[in-house]
Design an enzyme around this catalytic site. Sequence first.
Site, PDB file in Angstrom:
ATOM      1  CG  ASN A 289       2.177  -4.155   9.661  1.00 20.30           C
ATOM      2  OD1 ASN A 289       2.579  -3.282   8.900  1.00 20.30           O
ATOM      3  ND2 ASN A 289       1.432  -5.172   9.251  1.00 20.30           N
TER       4      ASN A 289
ATOM      5  NE  ARG B  97       4.352  -3.679   5.790  1.00 24.60           N
ATOM      6  CZ  ARG B  97       3.680  -2.613   5.359  1.00 24.60           C
ATOM      7  NH1 ARG B  97       3.244  -1.700   6.201  1.00 24.60           N
ATOM      8  NH2 ARG B  97       3.453  -2.446   4.064  1.00 24.60           N
TER       9      ARG B  97
ATOM     10  CG  HIS C  22       1.438  -4.162   0.419  1.00 22.27           C
ATOM     11  ND1 HIS C  22       0.697  -3.501  -0.553  1.00 22.27           N
ATOM     12  CD2 HIS C  22       1.476  -3.326   1.483  1.00 22.27           C
ATOM     13  CE1 HIS C  22       0.315  -2.328  -0.088  1.00 22.27           C
ATOM     14  NE2 HIS C  22       0.776  -2.198   1.154  1.00 22.27           N
TER      15      HIS C  22
ATOM     16  NE  ARG D  41       0.894   5.087  -1.128  1.00 16.11           N
ATOM     17  CZ  ARG D  41       1.306   3.983  -0.552  1.00 16.11           C
ATOM     18  NH1 ARG D  41       2.304   3.297  -1.064  1.00 16.11           N
ATOM     19  NH2 ARG D  41       0.717   3.526   0.527  1.00 16.11           N
TER      20      ARG D  41
ATOM     21  CD  GLU E 107       0.984  -6.906   6.245  1.00 15.31           C
ATOM     22  OE1 GLU E 107       1.648  -6.463   5.286  1.00 15.31           O
ATOM     23  OE2 GLU E 107       0.125  -6.240   6.851  1.00 15.31           O
TER      24      GLU E 107
END
Length: 400
Positions: A7, A94, A183, A242, A385
Amino acid sequence: MYILVINSGSSSIKYQLFKGDSDTPICKGLVERIGLDGSRAVHEVTLNGEDQKIIAERSIADHQEGMQVLAALLVREDIAVLADPAQITTVGHRVVHGGETLTATTSITEEVKDKIKALYSLAPLHNPGHIKGIEVSEQMFPQAIQVAVFDTAFHRTIPEKAFRYAIPEEFYTEDHLRVYGFHGISHQYVSAQASAYLNKPDAKLITIHLGNGCSMAAVDGGKCIDTSMGLTPLDGLIMGTRTGTIDPSILIWLMERKGYSLTEVSDLLNKKSGMLGLTGSSDMRDVGKLYNEGNHAAVTAYQMYAYRVKKFIGAYAAALNGLDAIIFTAGVGENDSFARELVCTDMDFFGIDIDKEKNATRAPGIRDLNIAGTKTKILVIPTNEELAIAQQCRELLDTQ
């Protein structure tokens, strides 16, 4: 059968190794602060009934080097969980952006890699790292089936009124410019956990994934109806590097008045802004220290960060026409009690009232942080995840 799950985040690689059909990993770890000062690998394994944590502090320049550190830990003689890398039968990756063509978990072929590469411009901080991880995995584990699980998949249920942009129609019909959302693996996992915890399959939930990358989703009865990221992972909340949502005319101004090139604008928005641009650090732990020292830039940045989350809560409560719970997850969401407190302050109109003592207390598993009797649950749910990816890998292999 061993499934290694990779991931890769914008500055980290989380991993877990699963054996057979077990949902309990035999080892797990995190390569963090990639490309930043203080990079390290934290590897956790249980051997002979004893839990061991190995911390390897070293410079890790990029994701390729991070993958090499990870692989070496799996077979390191004193803590080896594998005798031979050939024991790994599947590597699940992922992948942040699948566009409109990669919409389901799939075995990785050269064609799939080409499609992931074609989406570099839409996920410049992630998809290149995914390809590096895939290519390194192919070299290290040539016998394994490589599988891609896409972050955009959970958001396929968003209605057209929410995923379209108000630009001429041909940009959607011909160029597929729309909200994709990201996500998704995390939002899907924690929303399912929340529904089970509340014993309410039709729960109206707002999931808040706060890490180096940040996003939110409105989930109604297990289906995503809106999300904060858009065509790329740049939109929405303030993040580590970001900007989040920004007036597009600022970009025009930078190009016309400052002579910025397209590449320079992209680098500015994706790699030099957010908390890094506001405070000089992209890591919330560093920003928290500055906040406690009274640093004005850090105080302002934390307030901006929380304010943006609060605005999306209001918007999504309206979109859902109700609210049963908000869920904090991911690195910041699970561990930064101050960020949670700022988000939940002065939100009583929505039935959100945080218990500060509960909020400040660390505990494993799902935590309920709201004051007893308040309308809206405030939950901390650790995302997993990696487990979700492993489960999707098994489902894919079972159909082949």
